[in-house]
Design an enzyme around this catalytic site. Structure first.
Site, short mmCIF file in Angstrom:
data_model
loop_
_atom_site.label_atom_id
_atom_site.label_comp_id
_atom_site.label_asym_id
_atom_site.label_seq_id
_atom_site.Cartn_x
_atom_site.Cartn_y
_atom_site.Cartn_z
CE LYS A 115 0.37 -2.61 -0.45
NZ LYS A 115 -0.58 -2.03 -1.38
CE LYS A 217 -1.65 0.20 6.52
NZ LYS A 217 -1.32 0.59 5.14
CE LYS A 220 -8.60 -2.65 1.08
NZ LYS A 220 -8.33 -2.09 -0.24
P1 TYM Z 1 -5.93 1.60 -0.43
O1 TYM Z 1 -6.89 0.95 -1.35
O2 TYM Z 1 -4.89 0.77 0.23
O3 TYM Z 1 -6.70 2.35 0.71
C1 TYM Z 1 -7.76 3.24 0.40
C2 TYM Z 1 -7.72 4.43 1.35
O4 TYM Z 1 -7.84 3.99 2.71
C3 TYM Z 1 -6.81 4.57 3.49
N1 TYM Z 1 -6.45 3.64 4.56
C4 TYM Z 1 -6.41 3.97 5.86
N2 TYM Z 1 -6.67 5.14 6.49
C5 TYM Z 1 -6.56 5.15 7.83
N3 TYM Z 1 -6.22 4.05 8.57
C6 TYM Z 1 -5.94 2.88 7.97
N4 TYM Z 1 -5.63 1.81 8.70
C7 TYM Z 1 -6.04 2.80 6.55
N5 TYM Z 1 -5.86 1.80 5.65
C8 TYM Z 1 -6.10 2.34 4.44
C9 TYM Z 1 -5.66 4.78 2.50
O5 TYM Z 1 -4.75 5.75 2.98
C10 TYM Z 1 -6.39 5.21 1.27
O6 TYM Z 1 -6.69 6.59 1.32
N6 TYM Z 1 -2.57 3.94 -3.20
C11 TYM Z 1 -3.92 4.03 -2.74
C12 TYM Z 1 -4.93 4.03 -3.86
C13 TYM Z 1 -4.71 5.06 -4.91
C14 TYM Z 1 -4.90 6.46 -4.77
C15 TYM Z 1 -4.64 7.02 -6.03
C16 TYM Z 1 -5.25 7.27 -3.70
C17 TYM Z 1 -4.36 4.84 -6.20
N7 TYM Z 1 -4.31 6.03 -6.87
C18 TYM Z 1 -4.72 8.40 -6.25
C19 TYM Z 1 -5.34 8.64 -3.92
C20 TYM Z 1 -5.07 9.20 -5.17
C21 TYM Z 1 -4.18 2.81 -1.89
O7 TYM Z 1 -3.49 1.84 -1.92
O8 TYM Z 1 -5.25 2.87 -1.15
#
Ligand code: TYM
Length: 354
Positions: A115, A217, A220
């Site tokens: 990032k 991957k 977004k």
């Molecule tokens: P975020 O908002 O980027 O994504 C949300 C969830 O979607 C999953 N994800 C995917 N899974 C499979 N294939 C993909 N291409 C894909 N893109 C995204 C992510 O793995 C995630 O589960 N850091 C986290 C948010 C967060 C969080 C937490 C998660 C903040 N605090 C505490 C769990 C526990 C994040 O950026 O997710």
């Protein structure tokens, strides 16, 4: 106490459109887990500031993720749905974890490297400390299980490292409080305040890939909208994107092994399996030997069948922001009470005067 009480926690950032990766890697699992577990699902709005400080429509984004949770089937009465900024204890614990985590640990985080890009000096301090806030999200409730996509695995390993270091450093202070739990980590007995969280990453689509490039991957931030299926896409868009998805010229194999070295085929079969609640092997039993000209229309039909009702319900919910805000307010209140209980204990363990 002999064990930590099981608790599921996960979060999603309110940045950009939710896509099929978010749904299959995370939200669909959230829904499945709620039958047999106490669950907390959080819209992590503080995390959304790390990559970009000013958002044109932060409120709308928070509401839209909340609408997706509800439309997918999460029950906010039986469980807790809330946004992170309503619970200041997350940020308080994150500060303490900034003092627990080592710079060397943070330097290994691949998501930060991705990032931050080339100009790391210009990345925010928040982006660097992101995983420490994520650990706080989870551990401020002493949650034990975290459903996420595979890209979050390293962050959850760091969460365990932070928990372990806190437990070890404060072990003699935790013991007299009676708040700790005896656990074994490896072969070692530890009197722990924080559990060692278990990531729940399994399933046929832990990492949904771009429809245009099976080595990237689904994300977004991909500039091509054809690379992803958004939860707000209508049936026509879903159909067009799947029809245009990159494939190879061969028929589908009959065994999972045959998907090796065929990333695009592997991805589409994984998506089909996850949407149908099947294994990839079961999908290949049905479609092995078939061309993509047969498989893709079946995938379109399935994707539309699963996603159209979610899409419609999200639109309905978004028309009533007052209702969404009330859900978040109620969840925020209940989350705050839980978080404050933990923080009171942590402040005592550390030895702050109150
Ligand atoms: P975020 O908002 O980027 O994504 C949300 C969830 O979607 C999953 N994800 C995917 N899974 C499979 N294939 C993909 N291409 C894909 N893109 C995204 C992510 O793995 C995630 O589960 N850091 C986290 C948010 C967060 C969080 C937490 C998660 C903040 N605090 C505490 C769990 C526990 C994040 O950026 O997710």
């Amino acid at each position: 106490m002999s064990e930590f009480k099981p608790l599921v926690f996960s979060g999603v950032q309110p940045t950009g459109n939710l896509h099929l990766g978010n749904y299959l890697g995370a939200i669909r699992k959230f829904v499945a887990l709620q039958d047999n577990n106490d669950c907390m699902y959080c819209v992590v709005d503080l995390h959304a500031l790390t990559a970009q400080l000013v958002h044109e429509d932060m409120r709308g984004q928070i509401r839209s993720i909340t609408a997706a949770f509800l439309a997918a089937g999460i029950d906010p009465k039986r469980h807790i749905v809330f946004n992170q900024s309503q619970v200041p204890q997350h940020a308080e614990l994150a500060w303490i974890f900034n003092c627990v985590a080592r710079i060397g640990w943070m330097n290994r985080m691949t998501q930060f490297k991705d990032k931050a890009g080339k100009d790391r000096e210009q990345a925010s301090l928040g982006l660097y400390a992101y995983p420490s806030l994520m650990a706080a999200d989870i551990l401020v409730y002493r949650a034990t299980h975290v459903p996420v996509g595979e890209d979050q695995k390293q962050h959850l390993e760091l969460t365990r490292d932070i928990a372990m270091k806190f437990n070890m450093d404060f072990m003699e202070k935790i013991r007299p409080t009676g708040l700790g739990v005896d656990i074994t980590v490896g072969d070692e007995p530890v009197h722990a305040y924080f559990p060692m969280v278990e990531p729940l990453i399994d399933g046929p689509a832990p990492r949904v890939m771009s429809l245009k490039d099976g080595s990237k991957k689904m994300s977004k931030s991909d500039p091509s909208d054809l690379s992803r299926i958004n939860l707000m896409d209508d049936s026509e868009a879903i159909s067009r994107k799947i029809r245009k998805a990159k494939t190879d010229p061969d028929a589908l194999p009959s065994e999972v092994d045959g998907l090796k070295c065929r990333p695009e085929a592997d991805n589409l079969v994984g998506i089909f399996a996850a949407l149908a609640d099947k294994t990839k092997a079961e999908v290949l039993t049905e479609f092995g030997g078939q061309q993509f000209s047969v498989f893709k229309p079946a995938l379109v039909e399935l994707a539309v069948e699963v996603l159209a009702p979610i899409n419609a319900e999200m639109r309905r919910l978004m028309d009533d922001p007052g209702h969404i805000d009330a859900v978040l307010r109620d969840g925020g209140e209940r989350a705050r009470a839980r978080a404050e209980k933990t923080m009171t204990e942590i402040r005592d363990i550390i030895g702050f005067v109150r």
